[in-house]
Write a protein that holds these residues in place. Structure first.
Motif, PDB file in Angstrom:
ATOM      1  N   ALA A 119      24.644  30.167  40.133  1.00 22.46           N
ATOM      2  CA  ALA A 119      24.763  30.340  41.586  1.00 22.46           C
ATOM      3  C   ALA A 119      26.179  29.983  42.042  1.00 22.46           C
ATOM      4  O   ALA A 119      26.794  30.708  42.836  1.00 22.46           O
ATOM      5  CB  ALA A 119      23.729  29.471  42.313  1.00 22.46           C
ATOM      6  N   ILE A 120      26.688  28.874  41.511  1.00 25.12           N
ATOM      7  CA  ILE A 120      28.039  28.437  41.885  1.00 25.12           C
ATOM      8  C   ILE A 120      29.086  29.469  41.441  1.00 25.12           C
ATOM      9  O   ILE A 120      30.030  29.763  42.176  1.00 25.12           O
ATOM     10  CB  ILE A 120      28.337  27.041  41.288  1.00 25.12           C
ATOM     11  CG1 ILE A 120      27.511  25.979  42.029  1.00 25.12           C
ATOM     12  CG2 ILE A 120      29.827  26.704  41.363  1.00 25.12           C
ATOM     13  CD1 ILE A 120      27.642  24.567  41.478  1.00 25.12           C
ATOM     14  N   ASP A 121      28.884  30.030  40.259  1.00 22.73           N
ATOM     15  CA  ASP A 121      29.822  31.053  39.769  1.00 22.73           C
ATOM     16  C   ASP A 121      29.879  32.251  40.719  1.00 22.73           C
ATOM     17  O   ASP A 121      30.957  32.795  40.988  1.00 22.73           O
ATOM     18  CB  ASP A 121      29.424  31.516  38.361  1.00 22.73           C
ATOM     19  CG  ASP A 121      29.804  30.489  37.298  1.00 22.73           C
ATOM     20  OD1 ASP A 121      30.585  29.565  37.610  1.00 22.73           O
ATOM     21  OD2 ASP A 121      29.327  30.608  36.150  1.00 22.73           O
ATOM     22  N   ILE A 122      28.718  32.653  41.212  1.00 22.78           N
ATOM     23  CA  ILE A 122      28.669  33.787  42.143  1.00 22.78           C
ATOM     24  C   ILE A 122      29.379  33.429  43.450  1.00 22.78           C
ATOM     25  O   ILE A 122      30.175  34.206  43.977  1.00 22.78           O
ATOM     26  CB  ILE A 122      27.202  34.211  42.419  1.00 22.78           C
ATOM     27  CG1 ILE A 122      26.561  34.752  41.137  1.00 22.78           C
ATOM     28  CG2 ILE A 122      27.139  35.253  43.536  1.00 22.78           C
ATOM     29  CD1 ILE A 122      25.054  34.933  41.208  1.00 22.78           C
ATOM     30  N   ILE A 123      29.090  32.238  43.967  1.00 22.93           N
ATOM     31  CA  ILE A 123      29.736  31.808  45.214  1.00 22.93           C
ATOM     32  C   ILE A 123      31.253  31.771  45.027  1.00 22.93           C
ATOM     33  O   ILE A 123      32.003  32.261  45.877  1.00 22.93           O
ATOM     34  CB  ILE A 123      29.207  30.425  45.670  1.00 22.93           C
ATOM     35  CG1 ILE A 123      27.695  30.506  45.968  1.00 22.93           C
ATOM     36  CG2 ILE A 123      29.953  29.927  46.907  1.00 22.93           C
ATOM     37  CD1 ILE A 123      27.015  29.163  46.171  1.00 22.93           C
ATOM     38  N   LYS A 124      31.678  31.200  43.903  1.00 24.20           N
ATOM     39  CA  LYS A 124      33.121  31.140  43.596  1.00 24.20           C
ATOM     40  C   LYS A 124      33.744  32.536  43.589  1.00 24.20           C
ATOM     41  O   LYS A 124      34.823  32.759  44.140  1.00 24.20           O
ATOM     42  CB  LYS A 124      33.335  30.537  42.197  1.00 24.20           C
ATOM     43  CG  LYS A 124      33.444  29.033  42.147  1.00 24.20           C
ATOM     44  CD  LYS A 124      33.746  28.645  40.693  1.00 24.20           C
ATOM     45  CE  LYS A 124      33.797  27.147  40.492  1.00 24.20           C
ATOM     46  NZ  LYS A 124      33.863  26.807  39.050  1.00 24.20           N
ATOM     47  N   GLU A 125      33.052  33.449  42.916  1.00 20.32           N
ATOM     48  CA  GLU A 125      33.604  34.805  42.747  1.00 20.32           C
ATOM     49  C   GLU A 125      33.873  35.476  44.090  1.00 20.32           C
ATOM     50  O   GLU A 125      34.856  36.189  44.252  1.00 20.32           O
ATOM     51  CB  GLU A 125      32.615  35.661  41.931  1.00 20.32           C
ATOM     52  CG  GLU A 125      33.235  36.966  41.463  1.00 20.32           C
ATOM     53  CD  GLU A 125      32.264  37.810  40.632  1.00 20.32           C
ATOM     54  OE1 GLU A 125      31.308  37.233  40.051  1.00 20.32           O
ATOM     55  OE2 GLU A 125      32.461  39.034  40.588  1.00 20.32           O
ATOM     56  N   TYR A 126      32.985  35.237  45.058  1.00 20.37           N
ATOM     57  CA  TYR A 126      33.122  35.948  46.319  1.00 20.37           C
ATOM     58  C   TYR A 126      33.721  35.130  47.449  1.00 20.37           C
ATOM     59  O   TYR A 126      33.916  35.657  48.546  1.00 20.37           O
ATOM     60  CB  TYR A 126      31.763  36.517  46.742  1.00 20.37           C
ATOM     61  CG  TYR A 126      31.293  37.578  45.799  1.00 20.37           C
ATOM     62  CD1 TYR A 126      31.815  38.872  45.871  1.00 20.37           C
ATOM     63  CD2 TYR A 126      30.373  37.295  44.793  1.00 20.37           C
ATOM     64  CE1 TYR A 126      31.405  39.855  44.980  1.00 20.37           C
ATOM     65  CE2 TYR A 126      29.955  38.263  43.904  1.00 20.37           C
ATOM     66  CZ  TYR A 126      30.484  39.540  43.994  1.00 20.37           C
ATOM     67  OH  TYR A 126      30.092  40.502  43.111  1.00 20.37           O
ATOM     68  N   ASN A 176      32.686  33.142  57.390  1.00 16.94           N
ATOM     69  CA  ASN A 176      31.833  34.249  57.842  1.00 16.94           C
ATOM     70  C   ASN A 176      32.190  35.560  57.146  1.00 16.94           C
ATOM     71  O   ASN A 176      31.327  36.397  56.923  1.00 16.94           O
ATOM     72  CB  ASN A 176      31.977  34.442  59.354  1.00 16.94           C
ATOM     73  CG  ASN A 176      31.264  33.356  60.130  1.00 16.94           C
ATOM     74  OD1 ASN A 176      30.466  32.603  59.565  1.00 16.94           O
ATOM     75  ND2 ASN A 176      31.552  33.258  61.417  1.00 16.94           N
ATOM     76  N   ASP A 177      33.466  35.735  56.829  1.00 23.51           N
ATOM     77  CA  ASP A 177      33.908  36.970  56.168  1.00 23.51           C
ATOM     78  C   ASP A 177      33.300  37.101  54.776  1.00 23.51           C
ATOM     79  O   ASP A 177      32.924  38.200  54.363  1.00 23.51           O
ATOM     80  CB  ASP A 177      35.443  36.986  56.029  1.00 23.51           C
ATOM     81  CG  ASP A 177      36.113  37.297  57.359  1.00 23.51           C
ATOM     82  OD1 ASP A 177      35.405  37.695  58.303  1.00 23.51           O
ATOM     83  OD2 ASP A 177      37.336  37.129  57.441  1.00 23.51           O
ATOM     84  N   ASP A 178      33.228  36.009  54.061  1.00 24.14           N
ATOM     85  CA  ASP A 178      32.737  36.059  52.682  1.00 24.14           C
ATOM     86  C   ASP A 178      31.219  35.939  52.588  1.00 24.14           C
ATOM     87  O   ASP A 178      30.618  36.365  51.593  1.00 24.14           O
ATOM     88  CB  ASP A 178      33.365  34.924  51.852  1.00 24.14           C
ATOM     89  CG  ASP A 178      34.866  35.099  51.707  1.00 24.14           C
ATOM     90  OD1 ASP A 178      35.347  36.241  51.794  1.00 24.14           O
ATOM     91  OD2 ASP A 178      35.559  34.085  51.496  1.00 24.14           O
TER      92      ASP A 178
END
Ligand code: NI
Ligand code: NI
Ligand code: NI
Lengths: 107, 107, 107
Positions: B56-63, B10-12
Motif C-alpha cells: 500500500a505504501i509503495d502505491i502511495i509513494k508512486e503516485y 488533492n491533486d494526487d
C-alpha cells in the motif's frame, strides 16, 4: 512517534493550530460535527516524536481548555420592557487522544 | 491488521486512491485542510493486513511522492513587455502513519 | 481506553450516532467519501473505556449492518410498456477499527 487526535471547537481551532505551527508542529485539520463538543468542532491530526507530545498537549490546553465567559444577555420582563444582564457561558474544551504510531514516513 | 492514515495533496489523491482500489485496497477519503502539505489535501484511511502495508505504501509513494515540475511562468520586465521562462515548483508529497489495529470487523 | 473508528453509510449514521449518544457514548462525525462503502459514508470517532467497546460495537451493528431491502423497480419491456417488480438491494454495512489509546484527556 505518536499521533495526536485533538477534537476542539471551531472557535479555538485556528488559534490552537497557529500556535502549534509556530512551535514546529505539523497540523492537519478535519472538519467534524457533533459529539464531544457542541456543534461545530474540528479534529486536528498532529504527528510528533514521543518526547514532544507533552508540549503539543500543553499548547492545545492553553488555547482550547473549557472556560467560562461572561456575555451580555437580554430578557423581556414585560411587553416592550427589557432587562440587560450578564450571563456566564462555558466555551471551548478539547478531547485529546494520543495513539502509538507503528510506522511513520514522509515521501 | 493495520490502519494506514495517508495525508496527500488533492491533486494526487484521486490517482493514488484509484491505484489502491485496483490493487484490492479499500480506501476511505476524509477532506482535510492545511498542515503537513500546502492547502488542499486529503486524508486516506486504508485498513489492511500487516503483510500488505508495504504494498500500500509503495502505491502511495508512486503516485504522491514529492517531486519537482517545470511550469511556464511570465514576468514583466518593463511596462507592457513580458518575458516567459520556466520555473521549477515542488508538488505532491505525502505523510503516512501506520497504526496497529486492536480489533477489526465488517458488519 | 480505546478509540473506535466506524465507517458507515450516511443513511445509517444519524440513527447509529443517536443510539450511541443515548447509551452514553460521545461521537464525533467526519464527512467521508468512497471506499469501504458506496459513495456517501460517515466516519464516527468514539472514545470509550475498554470494557465498553463491545457495547458500542453492538449498537453500531444493530443500526448499520449490511442487509437486503426489497424496493419497487420498473422496467420497460417494449416501447411504452412497463412492468413493475420488486428488486432486492443491499444497504448499510459498516467497517469498524478499534485502536489502543496511549493517552486520553479532556481539557
Ligand atoms: Ni514512537
Ligand atoms: Ni494485525
Ligand atoms: Ni485503555
Amino acid at each position: 512517534m505518536k499521533l495526536i487526535l485533538a477534537i476542539l471547537s471551531n472557535d479555538d481551532s485556528p488559534v490552537a493550530s497557529n500556535a502549534l505551527n509556530k512551535n514546529g508542529f505539523s497540523v492537519t485539520k478535519l472538519a467534524t460535527t457533533g459529539g464531544f463538543l457542541r456543534a461545530g468542532n474540528t479534529t486536528l491530526i498532529i504527528g510528533c516524536e514521543d518526547e514532544k507530545v507533552e508540549a503539543a498537549i500543553d499548547i492545545i490546553k492553553e488555547y482550547s481548555s473549557k472556560r467560562t465567559e461572561i456575555v451580555p444577555s437580554t430578557a423581556s420582563y414585560d411587553i416592550g420592557r427589557y432587562a440587560s444582564f450578564p450571563v456566564e457561558v462555558t466555551v471551548g474544551g478539547a478531547t485529546i487522544f494520543v495513539l502509538d504510531v507503528a510506522q511513520f514516513l514522509k515521501v
